[in-house]
Design an enzyme around this catalytic site. Structure first.
Site, PDB file in Angstrom:
ATOM      1  N   GLU A  41      20.141  97.482  -6.683  1.00 55.96           N
ATOM      2  CA  GLU A  41      20.533  96.986  -8.092  1.00 55.96           C
ATOM      3  C   GLU A  41      20.535  95.168  -8.013  1.00 55.96           C
ATOM      4  OE1 GLU A  41      20.316  98.325 -11.186  1.00 55.96           O
ATOM      5  OE2 GLU A  41      20.599  96.347 -11.929  1.00 55.96           O
ATOM      6  N   SER A  42      19.399  94.836  -8.547  1.00 57.38           N
ATOM      7  CA  SER A  42      19.368  93.402  -8.371  1.00 57.38           C
ATOM      8  C   SER A  42      20.577  92.448  -8.512  1.00 57.38           C
ATOM      9  CB  SER A  42      18.152  92.838  -9.191  1.00 57.38           C
ATOM     10  OG  SER A  42      18.232  93.093 -10.604  1.00 57.38           O
ATOM     11  N   TYR A  44       9.826  95.438 -21.115  1.00 55.33           N
ATOM     12  CA  TYR A  44       9.342  96.881 -20.541  1.00 55.33           C
ATOM     13  C   TYR A  44       9.553  97.679 -21.835  1.00 55.33           C
ATOM     14  CZ  TYR A  44       9.277  95.148 -15.703  1.00 55.33           C
ATOM     15  OH  TYR A  44       8.908  94.484 -14.637  1.00 55.33           O
ATOM     16  N   TRP A  99       4.867 101.892  -4.030  1.00 55.10           N
ATOM     17  CA  TRP A  99       4.855 100.567  -3.484  1.00 55.10           C
ATOM     18  C   TRP A  99       4.619 100.819  -1.793  1.00 55.10           C
ATOM     19  CZ3 TRP A  99       5.066  96.634  -6.439  1.00 55.10           C
ATOM     20  CH2 TRP A  99       6.127  96.425  -7.304  1.00 55.10           C
ATOM     21  N   CYS A 112       7.866  91.737  -8.662  1.00 55.32           N
ATOM     22  CA  CYS A 112       8.789  92.434  -9.792  1.00 55.32           C
ATOM     23  C   CYS A 112      10.106  91.530 -10.052  1.00 55.32           C
ATOM     24  CB  CYS A 112       9.654  93.578  -8.841  1.00 55.32           C
ATOM     25  SG  CYS A 112      11.102  94.224  -9.306  1.00 55.32           S
ATOM     26  N   ARG A 132      13.619 107.342  -8.789  1.00 52.07           N
ATOM     27  CA  ARG A 132      12.673 106.424  -8.611  1.00 52.07           C
ATOM     28  C   ARG A 132      12.767 105.559  -7.282  1.00 52.07           C
ATOM     29  NH1 ARG A 132      12.195 101.925 -12.735  1.00 52.07           N
ATOM     30  NH2 ARG A 132      14.408 101.541 -12.209  1.00 52.07           N
ATOM     31  N   VAL A 133      11.838 105.104  -6.691  1.00 51.26           N
ATOM     32  CA  VAL A 133      11.766 104.328  -5.576  1.00 51.26           C
ATOM     33  C   VAL A 133      11.303 102.907  -6.112  1.00 51.26           C
ATOM     34  CG1 VAL A 133      10.283 103.965  -3.489  1.00 51.26           C
ATOM     35  CG2 VAL A 133      11.154 106.221  -4.074  1.00 51.26           C
ATOM     36  N   THR A 134      12.609 101.962  -6.215  1.00 51.93           N
ATOM     37  CA  THR A 134      12.122 100.673  -6.691  1.00 51.93           C
ATOM     38  C   THR A 134      12.436  99.487  -5.792  1.00 51.93           C
ATOM     39  OG1 THR A 134      14.583 100.840  -7.360  1.00 51.93           O
ATOM     40  CG2 THR A 134      12.837 101.465  -9.151  1.00 51.93           C
ATOM     41  N   VAL A 135      12.133  98.528  -6.041  1.00 54.58           N
ATOM     42  CA  VAL A 135      12.624  97.302  -5.364  1.00 54.58           C
ATOM     43  C   VAL A 135      13.394  96.298  -6.324  1.00 54.58           C
ATOM     44  CG1 VAL A 135      10.639  96.872  -3.735  1.00 54.58           C
ATOM     45  CG2 VAL A 135      10.205  96.153  -6.148  1.00 54.58           C
TER      46      VAL A 135
HETATM   47  N1  LIG Z   1      17.694  98.031 -11.940  1.00 56.41           N
HETATM   48  C1  LIG Z   1      16.868  97.663 -11.251  1.00 56.41           C
HETATM   49  C2  LIG Z   1      15.407  97.772 -11.536  1.00 56.41           C
HETATM   50  C3  LIG Z   1      14.468  97.658 -10.235  1.00 56.41           C
HETATM   51  C4  LIG Z   1      12.893  98.024 -10.921  1.00 56.41           C
HETATM   52  O1  LIG Z   1      12.752  98.751 -11.920  1.00 56.41           O
HETATM   53  N2  LIG Z   1      11.997  97.691 -10.043  1.00 56.41           N
HETATM   54  C5  LIG Z   1      10.569  98.003 -10.329  1.00 56.41           C
HETATM   55  C6  LIG Z   1       9.536  96.894 -10.170  1.00 56.41           C
HETATM   56  S1  LIG Z   1       9.594  95.612 -11.351  1.00 56.41           S
HETATM   57  C7  LIG Z   1      10.272  99.297  -9.801  1.00 56.41           C
HETATM   58  O2  LIG Z   1      10.153  99.082  -8.381  1.00 56.41           O
HETATM   59  N3  LIG Z   1       9.310 100.165 -10.285  1.00 56.41           N
HETATM   60  C8  LIG Z   1       8.903 101.265  -9.454  1.00 56.41           C
HETATM   61  C9  LIG Z   1       9.245 102.630 -10.186  1.00 56.41           C
HETATM   62  O3  LIG Z   1       9.760 102.508 -11.282  1.00 56.41           O
HETATM   63  O4  LIG Z   1       8.750 103.724  -9.948  1.00 56.41           O
HETATM   64  C10 LIG Z   1      17.029  96.182 -10.415  1.00 56.41           C
HETATM   65  O5  LIG Z   1      17.506  95.308 -11.392  1.00 56.41           O
HETATM   66  O6  LIG Z   1      17.294  96.014  -9.304  1.00 56.41           O
END
Ligand SMILES: N[C@@H](CCC(=O)N[C@@H](CS)C(=O)NCC(=O)O)C(=O)O
Length: 326
Positions: free
Chosen positions: A142-143, A189, A91, A58, A124-127
């Site tokens: 938030e990165s 994206y 994930w 990511c 959403r569940v994000t990294v």
């Molecule tokens: N705004 C967030 C975006 C993070 C993000 O979208 N991560 C993606 C991976 S590239 C993710 O985990 N996606 C999983 C999903 O959307 O379910 C940041 O900059 O930290």
């Protein structure tokens, strides 16, 4: 779509992510607390207190891994790394090469971290995820905010004396991070996840206009903001790294490759070659993630062999003046 969502603490394996015109819409992130050096925010910068969950695939998560590395925070902030491919459970932690299981919460899936932080969590569940062991919650996911905290609030703990948000450049760094977000970082994206021709063309046009612009900037100065590396460069870097191997093909961002832009390409190689950076660049995870996790974009889930790119090839950026030592 293949990407899931939590609704009131329950995991669902499908969600929509476009508007009625077929445009990809990235919802904003939800955990937005800050760590401060003095603890005034309730989260004090302390060694061993925080844990970082990332994916090498990511670009947003890699920003945080780079900052952790460049600041010398590896011992102070431990890491877990999810498996590259997303399936119906989102994930997932794994012990395959390049991954680091979750030794803090012993979770199998990343969504469990979110429900531990907030049992009714919807979204959403994000990294990346920055976890606080002391209060057992997510501080921030938030990165852009996580790199700012690592960069500015951990001075007493960081092993390296480098700064990427210098006082005299704060406004320009923030403006630059804003300026590249929508057309470039998110633009790839928006192109790749568009479901109408017009949404795709809008995104791709804005993306290449912006790349053309920064190519001209980098003809005049070594880095995006000036002759010093800043947070903005790291925000740009993780998108450029993925561009030719993934976005050019998988997301149809194919007017030009980064190797076709002499300044962007040399700039990318320079950043890649700085000590500590390539350790955060896992092209195997990157390629497997994108080509295998978006079945609507790539239904066969075949990962292309190429392209053959040598990020270690010499760059010519020395001619632009002194670089920051990291
Ligand atoms: N705004 C967030 C975006 C993070 C993000 O979208 N991560 C993606 C991976 S590239 C993710 O985990 N996606 C999983 C999903 O959307 O379910 C940041 O900059 O930290």
């Amino acid at each position: 779509m293949g990407l899931g969502v939590l609704i009131e603490g329950k995991w669902f394996s499908e969600r929509d992510q476009e508007d009625s015109q077929g445009r990809f819409v990235r919802p904003s992130t939800t955990f937005r607390n800050t760590i401060t050096a003095d603890g005034s925010s309730g989260f004090k910068a302390e060694p061993g207190r925080y844990h970082l969950y990332i994916s090498w695939a990511c670009p947003w998560a890699q920003r945080t891994a780079i900052m952790r590395q460049l600041k010398g925070l590896e011992d102070a902030i431990a890491l877990s790394v999810v498996a590259p491919e997303i399936d119906q459970n989102g994930w997932e932690f794994s012990s395959e090469p390049g991954c680091i299981p979750d030794q803090i919460n012993n979770s199998r899936y990343l969504w469990e971290i979110y429900t531990k932080a907030e049992p009714d969590y919807s979204g959403r569940v994000t990294v990346p995820v920055l976890w606080d062991k002391e209060t057992a919650t997510i501080v921030n996911n938030e990165s852009r905010e996580i790199i700012r905290m690592f960069d500015t609030q951990f001075d007493a703990i960081a092993r390296k004396d480098v700064f990427f948000y210098p006082e005299d450049l704060r406004a320009v760094v923030d403006e630059t991070i804003d300026a590249i977000y929508q057309p470039i970082n998110n633009g790839v994206y928006r192109a790749g996840f568009a479901t109408t021709q017009s949404a795709y063309e809008e995104a791709v046009t804005e993306l290449f206009d912006a790349l053309d612009y920064w190519e001209r900037v980098l003809a005049e100065q070594r880095y995006l903001c000036c002759d010093r590396i800043t947070e903005a460069d790291w925000c740009m870097f993780t998108t450029l790294l993925r561009f030719d191997p993934v976005y050019y093909v998988h997301f149809k961002c194919n007017l030009r490759r980064i190797v076709d832009y002499p300044n962007l390409w040399n700039y990318l190689k320079e950043l890649y070659q700085l000590p500590g950076v390539k350790e955060t660049c896992n092209l195997d995870h990157i390629k497997r993630h994108y080509y295998k996790s978006h079945p609507n974009v790539n239904p066969t889930r075949i990962v292309p062999k190429g392209p053959l790119i040598n990020f270690d090839a010499p760059h010519n950026r020395y001619r632009m003046g002194a670089a920051l030592q990291v």
